[in-house]
Design a protein around this motif. Structure first.
Motif, PDB file in Angstrom:
ATOM      1  N   LEU A 156     -75.446 -98.498  39.413  1.00 15.08           N
ATOM      2  CA  LEU A 156     -74.019 -98.686  39.698  1.00 15.08           C
ATOM      3  C   LEU A 156     -73.435 -99.794  38.832  1.00 15.08           C
ATOM      4  O   LEU A 156     -72.325 -99.679  38.304  1.00 15.08           O
ATOM      5  CB  LEU A 156     -73.824 -99.024  41.182  1.00 15.08           C
ATOM      6  CG  LEU A 156     -73.985 -97.865  42.165  1.00 15.08           C
ATOM      7  CD1 LEU A 156     -74.115 -98.398  43.595  1.00 15.08           C
ATOM      8  CD2 LEU A 156     -72.801 -96.902  42.071  1.00 15.08           C
ATOM      9  N   SER A 159     -73.026 -98.683  35.254  1.00 14.66           N
ATOM     10  CA  SER A 159     -71.941 -97.715  35.085  1.00 14.66           C
ATOM     11  C   SER A 159     -70.564 -98.318  35.367  1.00 14.66           C
ATOM     12  O   SER A 159     -69.559 -97.605  35.335  1.00 14.66           O
ATOM     13  CB  SER A 159     -72.175 -96.508  35.998  1.00 14.66           C
ATOM     14  OG  SER A 159     -72.171 -96.893  37.368  1.00 14.66           O
ATOM     15  N   GLN A 161     -69.432 -99.814  38.176  1.00 16.00           N
ATOM     16  CA  GLN A 161     -68.968 -99.806  39.571  1.00 16.00           C
ATOM     17  C   GLN A 161     -69.386-101.119  40.241  1.00 16.00           C
ATOM     18  O   GLN A 161     -70.254-101.161  41.110  1.00 16.00           O
ATOM     19  CB  GLN A 161     -69.531 -98.594  40.301  1.00 16.00           C
ATOM     20  CG  GLN A 161     -69.130 -97.268  39.661  1.00 16.00           C
ATOM     21  CD  GLN A 161     -69.691 -96.076  40.389  1.00 16.00           C
ATOM     22  OE1 GLN A 161     -69.434 -95.883  41.582  1.00 16.00           O
ATOM     23  NE2 GLN A 161     -70.469 -95.248  39.691  1.00 16.00           N
ATOM     24  N   THR A 164     -69.178-101.771  44.238  1.00 14.71           N
ATOM     25  CA  THR A 164     -70.137-100.922  44.949  1.00 14.71           C
ATOM     26  C   THR A 164     -71.561-101.379  44.657  1.00 14.71           C
ATOM     27  O   THR A 164     -72.436-101.356  45.535  1.00 14.71           O
ATOM     28  CB  THR A 164     -69.970 -99.447  44.541  1.00 14.71           C
ATOM     29  OG1 THR A 164     -68.602 -99.084  44.658  1.00 14.71           O
ATOM     30  CG2 THR A 164     -70.805 -98.545  45.433  1.00 14.71           C
ATOM     31  N   SER A 165     -71.807-101.821  43.432  1.00 11.51           N
ATOM     32  CA  SER A 165     -73.117-102.350  43.073  1.00 11.51           C
ATOM     33  C   SER A 165     -73.429-103.590  43.904  1.00 11.51           C
ATOM     34  O   SER A 165     -74.550-103.736  44.432  1.00 11.51           O
ATOM     35  CB  SER A 165     -73.161-102.696  41.585  1.00 11.51           C
ATOM     36  OG  SER A 165     -74.379-103.301  41.245  1.00 11.51           O
TER      37      SER A 165
END
Length: 252
Positions: A156, A159, A161, A164-165
């Motif tokens: 995450l 990428s 994010q 959210t990570s």
């Protein structure tokens, strides 16, 4: 203390415990003792191959892996075969063998393990989207799987994010506050300007590392880099030299 000379399972436990402490010299000794009693033990062959590879004796380790897979081509042995291919740079073959390990998985735990390893291979090649899908599949078959949760948090982050990570990292350290995970999360927060939160995690990691050292756990590469980045550079060099003397596997 109560084991007799014919008890290879005790040697298996002692070998695994030593390997868990990163004491691969002792792990190898116990594994060889156990195999002298039961040469057909795939558990002992697995620990022995791990120790030999970590001690830098690749040819011996690869031969031991081959013995293991010849006796039992299951998820555990096939995963080690995949690792030998990864070590020599043949990622495509590592992935193919790891897929075989997934196909051979007999339970959700083995399935999650194989999916995690496949995810790590994809992440290593920069394919965060595929990796994330594999980590999510692993969590679907084995909810709360710590390795898969760590992989998901990493994927995450890679990428983009970020929030959210961070949430996923928080779930991870709540169930597994291990030094490697605390440091990885701390580095991620540090990279995103959340230095105070990162320092708190580093302090927690140091406390856990001190407990580990008191219980005979050897340091790994990640801990040495942590000391170099966030502690005493001279101590990091000393730790690296000591690790290299025992484990030429290290590339520091």
């Amino acid at each position: 203390q109560i084991a007799d000379d014919g008890n290879f399972l005790v040697r298996t436990g002692l070998a695994a415990l030593a390997a868990g402490r990163h004491d691969f010299v002792t792990a190898e000794r116990y594994a060889l003792d156990g195999l002298a009693i039961n040469p057909q033990s795939t558990m002992l062959l697995g620990v022995l191959s791990d120790a030999q590879i970590q001690l830098g004796r690749y040819d011996e380790g690869f031969d031991t892996v081959q013995q293991m897979v010849d006796l039992s081509p299951d998820t555990s042995s096939l995963a080690r075969v995949a690792y030998t291919h990864e070590l020599v740079g043949d990622v495509d073959e590592a992935r193919a063998v790891m897929q075989r390990a997934l196909d051979a998985a007999a339970n959700p735990s083995d399935q999650a393990f194989a999916l995690f390893q496949l995810g790590e291979l994809s992440l290593g090649e920069g394919d965060a989207a595929t990796a994330l899908g594999l980590f999510n599949r692993a969590l679907a078959v084995s909810p709360g799987n710590v390795a898969a949760l760590s992989g998901k948090a990493h994927a995450l982050g890679v990428s983009g994010q970020t929030l959210t990570s961070i949430d996923t990292y928080r779930q991870l350290i709540e169930v597994a506050p291990l030094p490697d995970y605390l440091i990885e999360f701390g580095n991620f927060l540090d990279a995103h300007g959340r230095t105070d939160e990162a320092v708190t995690l580093y302090d927690q990691a140091r406390e856990q590392l001190a407990r580990d050292a008191a219980n005979g756990v050897r340091v790994d590469a990640g801990i040495i880099f942590f000391e170099a980045d966030h502690g005493d550079a001279e101590e990091a060099v000393r730790m690296a030299e000591s690790a290299l003397a025992e484990r030429p596997f290290f590339e520091i």
